[in-house]
Scaffold this motif. Structure first.
Motif, PDB file in Angstrom:
ATOM      1  N   GLY A  33       4.976  -4.586  -7.560  1.00  0.00           N
ATOM      2  CA  GLY A  33       4.048  -3.816  -8.213  1.00  0.00           C
ATOM      3  C   GLY A  33       4.433  -3.949  -9.815  1.00  0.00           C
ATOM      4  O   GLY A  33       3.174  -3.947 -10.652  1.00  0.00           O
ATOM      5  N   LYS A  34       5.656  -3.729 -10.071  1.00  0.00           N
ATOM      6  CA  LYS A  34       6.096  -3.722 -11.679  1.00  0.00           C
ATOM      7  C   LYS A  34       5.276  -4.867 -12.138  1.00  0.00           C
ATOM      8  O   LYS A  34       5.186  -4.870 -13.515  1.00  0.00           O
ATOM      9  CB  LYS A  34       7.551  -3.347 -11.591  1.00  0.00           C
ATOM     10  CG  LYS A  34       8.048  -1.848 -11.352  1.00  0.00           C
ATOM     11  CD  LYS A  34       9.355  -1.875 -11.616  1.00  0.00           C
ATOM     12  CE  LYS A  34      10.172  -0.685 -10.855  1.00  0.00           C
ATOM     13  NZ  LYS A  34       9.715   0.475 -11.596  1.00  0.00           N
ATOM     14  N   THR A  35       5.665  -6.014 -11.643  1.00  0.00           N
ATOM     15  CA  THR A  35       5.369  -7.155 -12.274  1.00  0.00           C
ATOM     16  C   THR A  35       3.946  -7.822 -11.930  1.00  0.00           C
ATOM     17  O   THR A  35       3.446  -8.723 -12.359  1.00  0.00           O
ATOM     18  CB  THR A  35       6.345  -8.231 -11.925  1.00  0.00           C
ATOM     19  OG1 THR A  35       6.328  -8.565 -10.626  1.00  0.00           O
ATOM     20  CG2 THR A  35       7.688  -7.877 -12.324  1.00  0.00           C
ATOM     21  N   ALA A  36       3.315  -6.976 -11.226  1.00  0.00           N
ATOM     22  CA  ALA A  36       2.040  -7.535 -10.697  1.00  0.00           C
ATOM     23  C   ALA A  36       0.796  -7.633 -11.780  1.00  0.00           C
ATOM     24  O   ALA A  36      -0.020  -8.609 -11.527  1.00  0.00           O
ATOM     25  CB  ALA A  36       1.267  -6.727  -9.731  1.00  0.00           C
ATOM     26  N   ALA A  37       1.307  -7.106 -13.064  1.00  0.00           N
ATOM     27  CA  ALA A  37       0.109  -7.312 -14.173  1.00  0.00           C
ATOM     28  C   ALA A  37       0.488  -8.504 -14.894  1.00  0.00           C
ATOM     29  O   ALA A  37      -0.438  -8.846 -15.630  1.00  0.00           O
ATOM     30  CB  ALA A  37      -0.030  -6.120 -14.819  1.00  0.00           C
ATOM     31  N   GLY A  82       0.953  -1.093  -0.074  1.00  0.00           N
ATOM     32  CA  GLY A  82      -0.088   0.057   0.152  1.00  0.00           C
ATOM     33  C   GLY A  82       0.875   1.315   0.177  1.00  0.00           C
ATOM     34  O   GLY A  82       0.293   2.374   0.038  1.00  0.00           O
ATOM     35  N   LYS A  83       2.218   1.060  -0.203  1.00  0.00           N
ATOM     36  CA  LYS A  83       3.054   2.433   0.013  1.00  0.00           C
ATOM     37  C   LYS A  83       2.866   3.366  -1.158  1.00  0.00           C
ATOM     38  O   LYS A  83       2.607   4.457  -1.139  1.00  0.00           O
ATOM     39  CB  LYS A  83       4.688   2.171   0.159  1.00  0.00           C
ATOM     40  CG  LYS A  83       5.350   2.990   0.295  1.00  0.00           C
ATOM     41  CD  LYS A  83       6.803   2.683   0.871  1.00  0.00           C
ATOM     42  CE  LYS A  83       7.466   3.783   0.919  1.00  0.00           C
ATOM     43  NZ  LYS A  83       9.036   3.416   1.453  1.00  0.00           N
ATOM     44  N   CYS A  84       2.852   2.625  -2.660  1.00  0.00           N
ATOM     45  CA  CYS A  84       2.672   3.393  -3.812  1.00  0.00           C
ATOM     46  C   CYS A  84       1.234   3.312  -4.328  1.00  0.00           C
ATOM     47  O   CYS A  84       0.595   2.136  -4.227  1.00  0.00           O
ATOM     48  CB  CYS A  84       3.819   2.916  -4.823  1.00  0.00           C
ATOM     49  SG  CYS A  84       3.540   1.509  -5.602  1.00  0.00           S
ATOM     50  N   GLY A  97       5.126   0.486 -15.359  1.00  0.00           N
ATOM     51  CA  GLY A  97       5.936   1.799 -15.498  1.00  0.00           C
ATOM     52  C   GLY A  97       6.109   2.777 -14.021  1.00  0.00           C
ATOM     53  O   GLY A  97       7.200   3.476 -14.034  1.00  0.00           O
ATOM     54  N   THR A  98       5.296   2.545 -13.220  1.00  0.00           N
ATOM     55  CA  THR A  98       5.367   3.618 -12.207  1.00  0.00           C
ATOM     56  C   THR A  98       5.441   2.962 -10.726  1.00  0.00           C
ATOM     57  O   THR A  98       5.589   3.687  -9.960  1.00  0.00           O
ATOM     58  CB  THR A  98       4.088   4.436 -12.339  1.00  0.00           C
ATOM     59  OG1 THR A  98       2.882   3.621 -12.073  1.00  0.00           O
ATOM     60  CG2 THR A  98       4.076   5.075 -13.710  1.00  0.00           C
ATOM     61  N   ALA A  99       5.160   1.516 -10.514  1.00  0.00           N
ATOM     62  CA  ALA A  99       5.270   1.144  -9.173  1.00  0.00           C
ATOM     63  C   ALA A  99       6.378   1.071  -8.757  1.00  0.00           C
ATOM     64  O   ALA A  99       7.449   1.204  -9.224  1.00  0.00           O
ATOM     65  CB  ALA A  99       4.515  -0.319  -9.204  1.00  0.00           C
TER      66      ALA A  99
END
Lengths: 622, 164
Positions: A529-533, A481-483, A522-524
């Motif tokens: 986060g960057k790979t979560a998708a 939940g930080k970013c 691009g922004t996590a």
């Protein structure tokens, strides 16, 4: 250990002397019963088997030379509990409590094989006596797992007898730290936790970084659902991890080490603690190790139950006693990591490879694998595959060989649909890419990743949208939940996926998912986060038609999403036994006895009870 | 309580008062009482010279920490489609009424924690309730309450045994 006459080693010579003594004390005719205590076998009651074998050994009298020992995971979890009798390596599978007496009487005392407990090769129909003759093991090459199934993880003497701590001795005998790093660089070893960063280069950066003290960390926070290789190494051969860390610490110039173990692995914590205590007692960990000027202490920390702590900066925050929130990595952890000091973090499997590289040379290791991915990789092969378990294969092997030859193909004769690699941050790889070679670059090119090595095989009855939703749900819950992109983006993606699997998908939802995925990448802030998708993006890439079927036709092709398919009774197959009628909780089934029944679609709640209960598979999903 | 502060002192000493070992300390503390009572957290914070907010941040970030005591038993009621159709909502209401506990909560006497879940995949024997993992199928409001009243007795006897 005092009964073996081992005391604190003050020199390399003493360690060698003890190894010889241990080997000489072993009689060639002595029998050894290896009971697997990997997680799979333990769940099937192997600790109880071990106890019964121990009782049998005690009852056998002193003239019989035999010992029973619990060993680390053999890997063939599907066939557990596994018991191997040495010498001879007779491999018994699916051993149950009543079998113990027979194994003991026939094989241990009588030297005869108990045929019915052997593995039967499904291809030839022949019984197989030894592990290396079983197709599951034939294709494998074991380095990190080489001690599993062989050593008693609770006894340091076992590790020493099998050549344990020789790599440490070689390093202290002495190699310069520079030489150690060069050897690891030469091996081409890359981080096994998922990132794939060259280990030797990381060590060099950390050695060169300014600041002291320097820290060495072992990441044992194996959080990917479907991966358990680090657990099996920590529980099956903890000393290999400790020895690897000692060598790394010597090369980097560190005196303080931490092992961060996942909260859900209490046995790993116990075995590591025991191993560190034993190593300390013998002077292999602590002050002036083996009489040298090198000192290194190891502390073991239990995680708090947060997936994100597998990320290196989050793990370090957790070690500092704070919430495990990652930070941006423009300053590398090798320069400023734990407590703001130079810190070298490697994964369990990476550390376990180090002693082998030092003993056999970086060149030997680099001779295995592909151009850019050297050595072997441990995978946990799970899902709809015949032989589930833990496998170690050379890099560059094709996915097809892993699934077909080792895994024995898809369960119940169904068709392969996809293999999910890389954990929740990985992706799904479809049948047309099964001949792709397993290495870091290749998997990334296919939209997945190596990750920690989970390999979840899915058959034709798996809905890929649901798979994507499952992982998105997992990551959304575990996001720190930080970013904003990760916290809000994943929630939005999950919202859209929920809508699609409920049959309420809208035209444009796929594009919206792709857009959100691009935003995350691009922004996590961190790798999570960057790979979560990835699970969503890769399933859209290969299974877009399934998304379309949900959204445009209101249909789930795999017939998994409730409401997007119906149940019908096949009048040809139905003999009117009435079982479905009796069990239907919605009274939606009608029909006379011995006459094909019918489901009233208006009343049907799609609970699937009839489908489960029908003994003639006459209930169909349409 | 002096006893509390003794336990906390022991735990702090175990890790040489190193506040980096806060998580293991809190794990040890939780092992003592089954959860993290607010006054014990405050006491631990004082020993380590850390603000309570820091301890609270850690306690709420990691899933293994609990700030409220769990019940002695865990009761899970299925609210899946079939169970719902067969009346699990009325079972839930009955439990809430009789024991003053909402789904997701714990009874005041900590007898049990009550959870409602979406589907337990046992639709054939709906409505389904589990108590400490044991399945009870085809339950009605009356039989559910009967099972839970049975718990009270078990709980009391278990306690008595512990005391003797």
């Amino acid at each position: 250990m005092t009964e073996l006459g081992i005391k604190r080693f003050s020199s390399l010579v003493e360690l060698e002397g003890m190894r010889e003594k241990l080997l000489n004390s072993r009689s060639a005719s002595a029998k050894s019963i290896h009971v697997c205590t990997g997680p799979g076998c333990v769940a099937k009651g192997s600790f109880k088997l071990y106890e019964i074998f121990c009782a049998a050994v005690e009852g056998a009298g002193s003239d019989v030379q035999v010992q029973a020992k619990c060993v680390g995971c053999h890997g063939f979890c599907e066939r557990g509990p596994i018991v191997v009798i040495e010498p001879g390596g007779i491999f018994y599978q699916r051993v149950e409590e009543p079998d113990v007496a027979e194994i003991f009487r026939e094989t241990v005392l009588g030297g005869r094989v108990v045929e019915r407990l052997l593995y039967e090769d499904p291809n030839t129909g022949k019984k197989v006596e030894k592990a290396n003759e079983i197709p599951f093991y034939k294709v494998q090459e074991r380095i990190a797992l080489s001690g599993n199934g062989l050593l008693d993880p609770t006894e340091i003497s076992d590790y020493i007898a099998e050549g344990g701590y020789t790599a440490l001795a070689k390093v202290l005998s002495p190699m310069t730290p520079e030489e150690v790093i060069s050897e690891v660089e030469l091996s081409g070893l890359r981080g096994r936790g998922g990132g794939g960063f060259p280990t030797g280069r990381k060590w060099r950066s950390c050695r060169q970084a300014e600041g002291s003290p320097k820290y060495v960390i072992c990441n044992g926070d194996e959080g990917d659902p479907g991966a358990f290789m680090d657990r099996c190494i920590m529980e099956g051969n903890p000393h290999s991890v400790i020895e690897g860390m000692l060598i790394g610490a010597y090369a980097i110039g560190s005196e303080h080490g931490y092992i961060y173990v996942r909260n859900e692995y209490p046995l790993s914590v116990e075995r590591l603690k025991n191993a560190v205590a034993q190593a300390k007692e013998l002077g292999l960990v602590g002050e002036t190790i083996l009489g040298s000027s090198f000192s290194f202490d190891i502390r073991i920390n239990r995680g708090g139950g947060a997936f994100v702590c597998g990320e290196s900066t989050a793990l370090m925050a957790s070690l500092e006693g704070r919430p495990g929130e990652p930070r941006a990595k423009y300053v590398h952890t090798v320069e400023s990591g734990f407590r703001g000091k130079p810190t070298n973090l490697n994964n369990v499997e990476t550390w376990a490879n180090i002693p082998h590289i030092i003993n056999r040379g970086g060149k030997w290791f680099a001779g295995i694998g592909t151009e850019k991915s050297k050595g072997t990789k441990v995978f946990s092969l799970v899902g709809n595959v015949v032989n589930t378990g833990l496998v170690e294969v050379p890099m560059g092997i094709t996915m097809r060989r892993i699934i077909d030859e080792i895994g024995g193909g898809i369960r119940d004769g169904k068709r392969f649909k996809a293999v999910q690699t890389g954990g929740p941050s990985g992706g799904c790889i479809p049948a047309e890419h099964l001949d792709a070679r397993v290495d870091f670059e290749e998997l990334t090119k296919l939209g997945s990743m190596m990750g920690s090595g989970g390999m979840i095989v899915m058959d034709e009855e798996t809905c890929m949208v649901r798979v994507a939703k499952y992982f998105t749900d997992f990551l959304q819950k575990e996001s720190c939940g930080k970013c904003t992109p990760c916290r809000e983006g994943l929630a939005q993606m999950l919202y859209i996926l929920d809508r699609i699997t409920d049959g309420e998908g809208q035209v444009g939802d796929i594009e919206r998912l792709e857009e959100l995925g691009g935003l995350l990448e691009g922004t996590a802030l961190c790798a999570l986060g960057k790979t979560a998708a990835n699970p969503v993006i890769s399933t859209i890439r290969y299974f877009r038609d399934e998304y379309d079927a949900h959204i445009l036709d209101g249909r789930c092709p795999a017939k998994e999403c409730r409401g997007l398919f119906r149940y019908e009774i096949d009048p040809e197959a139905c003999n009117g036994c009435g079982i479905c009628l009796k069990n239907c909780p919605a009274d939606a089934i009608t029909g006379e006895k011995k006459v094909p029944h019918v489901i009233n679609q208006e009343k049907c709640t799609l609970c699937g009870t009839c489908w489960e209960k029908c003994p003639f598979t006459a209930v169909l999903k349409v | 309580m002096p006893e509390d502060s003794e336990i906390i002192e022991q735990i702090v000493d175990r890790y040489d008062g190193d506040d980096g070992m806060l998580i293991p300390m809190m794990q040890d503390l939780q092992a003592e009482s089954g959860y993290l009572p607010a006054d014990q957290l405050r006491c631990l914070g004082r020993h380590l010279r850390l603000p309570l907010s820091r301890l609270y941040a850690v306690a709420t970030f990691y899933s293994s920490f609990r700030l409220a005591p769990k019940g002695a038993h865990e009761v899970t009621l299925c609210m899946g489609t079939v169970c719902y159709l067969k009346g699990s909502a009325s079972i839930s209401e009955a439990i809430t009424r009789e024991f003053q506990v909402e789904p997701g909560g714990t009874t005041r006497d900590r007898l049990f924690s009550f959870q409602a879940v979406n589907c337990m995949g046992a639709c054939a024997v709906a409505p389904v309730m589990t108590v400490d993992g044991k399945y009870y199928n085809g339950v009605s409001p009356a039989s559910a309450l009967e099972i839970l009243y049975g718990l009270t007795k078990e709980h009391v006897t278990a306690d008595k045994e512990e005391q003797t």
